[in-house]
Design a protein around this motif. Structure first.
Motif, PDB file in Angstrom:
ATOM      1  N   ARG A   1       5.175  -1.042   8.291  1.00  0.00           N
ATOM      2  CA  ARG A   1       6.182  -0.505   7.320  1.00  0.00           C
ATOM      3  C   ARG A   1       7.553  -0.969   7.437  1.00  0.00           C
ATOM      4  O   ARG A   1       7.841  -1.412   8.464  1.00  0.00           O
TER       5      ARG A   1
ATOM      6  N   ALA B   1       5.252  -0.274   2.661  1.00  0.00           N
ATOM      7  CA  ALA B   1       4.406  -0.695   3.590  1.00  0.00           C
ATOM      8  C   ALA B   1       3.784  -1.748   2.965  1.00  0.00           C
ATOM      9  O   ALA B   1       3.197  -1.810   1.665  1.00  0.00           O
TER      10      ALA B   1
ATOM     11  N   VAL C   1       0.965  -1.154   0.048  1.00  0.00           N
ATOM     12  CA  VAL C   1      -0.104  -0.025  -0.002  1.00  0.00           C
ATOM     13  C   VAL C   1       1.016   1.255  -0.147  1.00  0.00           C
ATOM     14  O   VAL C   1       2.289   1.279   0.017  1.00  0.00           O
TER      15      VAL C   1
ATOM     16  N   ARG D   1      -7.856  -5.214   9.487  1.00  0.00           N
ATOM     17  CA  ARG D   1      -6.705  -4.572   8.668  1.00  0.00           C
ATOM     18  C   ARG D   1      -5.672  -4.148   9.671  1.00  0.00           C
ATOM     19  O   ARG D   1      -5.772  -3.210  10.523  1.00  0.00           O
ATOM     20  N   THR D   2      -4.265  -4.375   9.119  1.00  0.00           N
ATOM     21  CA  THR D   2      -3.266  -3.947   9.822  1.00  0.00           C
ATOM     22  C   THR D   2      -2.122  -3.557   8.495  1.00  0.00           C
ATOM     23  O   THR D   2      -2.357  -4.200   7.877  1.00  0.00           O
ATOM     24  N   GLN D   3      -1.388  -2.570   8.960  1.00  0.00           N
ATOM     25  CA  GLN D   3      -0.449  -2.119   8.071  1.00  0.00           C
ATOM     26  C   GLN D   3       0.975  -2.167   8.774  1.00  0.00           C
ATOM     27  O   GLN D   3       1.232  -2.115  10.064  1.00  0.00           O
TER      28      GLN D   3
ATOM     29  N   GLU E   1      -0.462  -4.029   3.804  1.00  0.00           N
ATOM     30  CA  GLU E   1      -1.556  -4.137   4.402  1.00  0.00           C
ATOM     31  C   GLU E   1      -2.054  -5.677   4.458  1.00  0.00           C
ATOM     32  O   GLU E   1      -1.881  -6.372   3.552  1.00  0.00           O
ATOM     33  N   LYS E   2      -2.370  -6.108   5.647  1.00  0.00           N
ATOM     34  CA  LYS E   2      -2.907  -7.448   5.538  1.00  0.00           C
ATOM     35  C   LYS E   2      -4.238  -7.367   6.326  1.00  0.00           C
ATOM     36  O   LYS E   2      -4.751  -6.809   7.267  1.00  0.00           O
TER      37      LYS E   2
END
Length: 304
Positions: free
Chosen positions: A127, A67, A45, A123-125, A69-70
């Motif tokens: 980096r 980064a 993302v 959702r988690t991001q 995203e999951k």
């Protein structure tokens, strides 16, 4: 933007990082929301967040930020189990025999397929900062498994990624024990009054120390009994503090107010400019911190 954790990985050979080329490579694995029958989805993302631009790679002074995203569908195991037990009871009652393993597995798959479209998503991001100058990749997560997910996706996008967990020449537990015992490190590093001591023996215990002078007789007695230091709070150059772990990861990173306030003159409404400036500061501090930290541990074996 400021990293709170750093799982460090070492590039085992120099790479010619080209921002535009990497951007194109990551685009092939850009994040797409999971469909109704997918349990999870992972993809790249915007590095700075959608509000600050759509670039998947953000470059500042040679350092690169990326980064992922999951998305994970939340299906409570208890709900699946209860529904499965009900279906099994019904089958066994109607047919007068125990349900077969294959039948139970088919039932479970059907239950998941029915529940997935109605499941909540989380959702988690995560980096990562690529530091070509220091030959390091730092992933902002406290979970080694999550860091590996990011690196695996990056490897898939690039085709190959010569990288390995970062380990210095001196065993971190031994180096940290020596720092605590002597009270001296050098390299702009100062021990804080926080540590965790642990025995390497399977049956050994551990001791957590907080707000206790590390040069006390109590701490020295622990070290003399054979305990090593598995975690140690450190200050570096009055610029940032963190807890160093035996796997070389940094937790609870906190940049000093002096560092963070350097960009206070930038208009807060210009989010992209502020994030870019913060990233310049953070990357600069990390580029100076890691050589000091590794040098204090005798460097890194270049033959790996």
């Amino acid at each position: 933007m400021w990293f709170k954790n750093a799982q460090p990985y070492r590039l085992t050979k120099p790479l010619n990082w080209q921002t535009e080329e990497l951007e194109q490579q990551l685009e092939s694995l850009a994040f797409v929301p999971a469909n109704s029958q997918e349990v999870s989805k992972l993809g790249f993302v915007a590095a700075l967040g959608n509000k600050a631009g759509r670039s998947l790679v953000h470059e500042v002074e040679g350092s690169l930020l990326i980064a992922i995203e999951k998305e994970e569908k939340m299906l409570p195991a208890s709900v699946i189990r209860e529904e499965l037990e009900e279906r099994v009871r019904q089958l066994e009652s109607e047919q007068g025999r125990p349900a077969r393993k294959a039948e139970k597995e088919a039932m479970k798959e059907d239950i998941v397929a029915v529940l997935l479209p109605r499941a909540f998503s989380r959702r988690t991001q995560i980096r990562a900062l690529i530091l070509p100058k220091a030959q390091l990749v730092l992933v902002d997560t406290s979970s080694a498994n999550r860091a590996e997910e990011l690196l695996s996706l990056l490897r898939q996008a690039m085709g190959s990624l010569p990288i390995a967990p970062l380990m210095p020449n001196t065993l971190p537990e031994e180096a940290m024990a020596d720092w605590v015992r002597t009270g001296a490190i050098g390299n702009n590093l100062t021990p804080l009054e926080e540590a965790e001591l642990k025995s390497l023996a399977e049956t050994g215990g551990s001791v957590k120390l907080k707000d206790l002078p590390l040069d006390s007789d109590e701490v020295r007695a622990y070290l003399d009994s054979g305990l090593l230091v598995s975690k140690l709070g450190l200050d570096w150059a009055d610029s940032l503090t963190f807890v160093l772990n035996a796997d070389m990861s940094l937790k609870r990173i906190k940049f000093s107010d002096v560092i963070q306030e350097q960009n206070d003159d930038i208009d807060k409404e210009d989010l992209a400019a502020r994030l870019d400036a913060d990233l310049v500061l953070m990357a600069g501090e990390f580029n100076r911190l890691w050589p000091d930290l590794l040098d204090a541990m005798g460097g890194v074996d270049d033959t790996i």
